[in-house]
Each structure stands twice: as C-alpha cells, then as structure tokens.
Enzyme design. Sequence first.
Site, PDB file in Angstrom:
ATOM      1  CD  GLU A  55      57.096 -54.340 -15.291  1.00 22.02           C
ATOM      2  OE1 GLU A  55      58.269 -53.899 -15.146  1.00 22.02           O
ATOM      3  OE2 GLU A  55      56.190 -53.701 -15.854  1.00 22.02           O
ATOM      4  NE  ARG A  82      52.735 -80.821 -21.393  1.00 21.48           N
ATOM      5  CZ  ARG A  82      52.212 -80.738 -20.168  1.00 21.48           C
ATOM      6  NH1 ARG A  82      51.450 -81.723 -19.723  1.00 21.48           N
ATOM      7  NH2 ARG A  82      52.445 -79.691 -19.399  1.00 21.48           N
ATOM      8  CG  HIS A 122      56.011 -84.018 -25.404  1.00 24.04           C
ATOM      9  ND1 HIS A 122      55.756 -85.060 -24.560  1.00 24.04           N
ATOM     10  CD2 HIS A 122      54.913 -83.908 -26.202  1.00 24.04           C
ATOM     11  CE1 HIS A 122      54.557 -85.571 -24.809  1.00 24.04           C
ATOM     12  NE2 HIS A 122      54.029 -84.888 -25.811  1.00 24.04           N
ATOM     13  CE  LYS A 159      45.656 -92.618 -23.803  1.00 21.75           C
ATOM     14  NZ  LYS A 159      46.183 -91.465 -23.055  1.00 21.75           N
ATOM     15  CG  ASP A 196      55.569 -91.047 -21.199  1.00 19.16           C
ATOM     16  OD1 ASP A 196      56.202 -90.630 -22.190  1.00 19.16           O
ATOM     17  OD2 ASP A 196      54.334 -91.032 -21.133  1.00 19.16           O
ATOM     18  CB  SER A 214      46.640 -85.249 -14.728  1.00 22.81           C
ATOM     19  OG  SER A 214      46.540 -86.225 -15.758  1.00 22.81           O
ATOM     20  N   GLY A 215      48.858 -87.635 -14.175  1.00 18.22           N
ATOM     21  CA  GLY A 215      49.102 -88.998 -13.703  1.00 18.22           C
ATOM     22  C   GLY A 215      48.026 -89.995 -14.088  1.00 18.22           C
ATOM     23  N   GLY A 216      46.953 -89.552 -14.726  1.00 19.77           N
ATOM     24  CA  GLY A 216      45.840 -90.431 -15.046  1.00 19.77           C
ATOM     25  C   GLY A 216      46.221 -91.571 -15.978  1.00 19.77           C
ATOM     26  CB  THR A 217      47.998 -91.635 -19.249  1.00 15.94           C
ATOM     27  OG1 THR A 217      47.086 -90.768 -19.928  1.00 15.94           O
ATOM     28  CG2 THR A 217      48.500 -92.686 -20.214  1.00 15.94           C
TER      29      THR A 217
END
Length: 310
Positions: A36, A93, A127, A190, A216, A221-224
């Site tokens: 706590e 998000r 966002h 995309k 951006d 995750s960095g994938g895009t």
Amino acid sequence: MKLICGNSNTDLAQSIAGYLKTPLAECLVRRFADEEVWVKIGENVRGDDVFVIQSTSFPANDNLMELLVLIDALKRASAKRITAVIPYFGYARQDRKPAPRTPISAKLVANLITSAGADRVLTMDLHADQIQGFFDIPTDNLIAVPAMVRDIEKNYDTGNTIVVSPDVGGVVRARQLAKRIKSPLAIVDKRRDKPGQSEVMNVIGDVSGKSCILVDDIIDSGGTLCNAATALLKNGAKDVSAFITHGVLSGKAVERINGSDLKELVITDTISATDAVKASDRIRVITVSDMFGKAIVRTANSESVSVLFE
C-alpha cells in the site's frame, strides 16, 4: 509555488526544479509491507500553489496510485491549488469502446484524478486530443514538437528530410512537425487483408533518396515502427530515424530497436529511461523539462500556456 514529485520520474522532476530554480518540496513516498502507498508531505503547503510531477508509466497502477494519494494528502493539507503534472498519461490508449463490453479507462482515470482533488492537469502529447474533455477541470496538453524541431535542426540536414507518419491516425502530429521544419509529408498505410496474413506496408508519398523522420506519440513494443522503417527503405529511402514523445518500450522493444533498420530512435524524458535504454547506442533521449518549466510558471502566473505551442 511548491514542486512535489512521486517515484515515477525523479530525474525529470529534478530537471524541472533546476530549470525553475525551485527545490523540490520534502515528501516521503513509501510502501507498507503489503505494498500500500504511504505518503507524508514534509513541509507546510497551506495556501500554496502546488505542482505534483508524476508520470503514470510502468508500473502504471503503482504510479497512478502514488499520484492519487499525493493529491489527497495535499488537499487535506489545505494547499490552495493542486496541479497534476503528468508528463506521460497512462491508460490514454483506452479512450473509446472499440468493441462491446470494454471500458473507457482514460475517462475512469480522469475521474479518479479529479475526485482525488486536483484542480488542474498539465500533460504532454495525449494519445487522443479528446481525452482533454474527459477531465472536468482545466487541462493543458503540451506538445513535444518544439523540442523535436530543435534537435532535428541541430543534428539533421533538413533540406533532404521528409516527415513520415507511421499510420493514418498520426497524420496531424506529423504535419505539425513537417510544417515547422519545412519538409514534405509521407504516410505509411498499414493493412491486413485477411486474418492471419502478414501486414502490408504501403507508403503514400515519394521517399526516394530522402532521410525519413518517423514521428509518433508512443512507442511500446516497437513492432509497427520497425516495420515502417523497413518499408520506407524498400521504397528507396536513404535512411530512417524516429522521433517519439513517450518511450514506453515494454518487453523486448529495446532489443527490437537495436536489431532494426532504424538509424536512431529519439525519445523524450517524459518516461524515466531504463538501463536497457541507456545502454542502447540506437536510442537517444532529449529533455522536455524546459517546456514543463515554462508551462508551470505560466500556470502559476495565470498566463497563457498556448504560446508554448507556437
């Protein structure tokens, strides 16, 4: 005016305090044995204009709870006005219902911050801009573009650059940067035609021979971003860099960036850099402490904050 910070990003808080030449107020934020949150404000804040600096980044729930308890402690200590300075606003998000029986968590978090006792909110690159309307108190949403522009003009040949949005949703942000550095704009479209098929990256705009700057608000995750960099190079780009406001970089994101086609990734210090980020030779951090410092001064003096966007 008093500055107080939680544990989420003490480096940025110290930088803001240094810019303002105002020391951080004494504050203890600890945990009970069961985790706590326990808070004690170490000095008198009665009648003061207090700014609480706390990003709600990983661990998001812990840092959010710290912010709420800090605000409650200040409210009960009779602070005159409490401004929640949230460089990175987590849960942003989840700003709508994309499917049945899902929450709008951004609105829930906004309600929590308001109910805790905050009088104002100061944040950066939400966002979705409409999240400002989720708060029933005044909310200023700073943009990191001016800091990015300064770095680009210092380190890049703007005569041969093109700003690229990694998806259609980020076009407005990319256009803001492109306009300031007087560069053309391109978009990575995309799409996945069928479930289970790999994504196809279509580049809208001529990037041949250009140094591309992807922009951006969040990299998770960095994938895009990595896939977009590869697509741009396949379309004839000279090289690809990325400027992102919030470096969430969860899981194996740093490892993915290090092995990608990106020349470099530039992020701001709205989120405290991890050891992996600091060790990476592909990732560079720029500060936005001066922007928050200027906004805090203007808020304290009841002056316009919008001039910082110009």
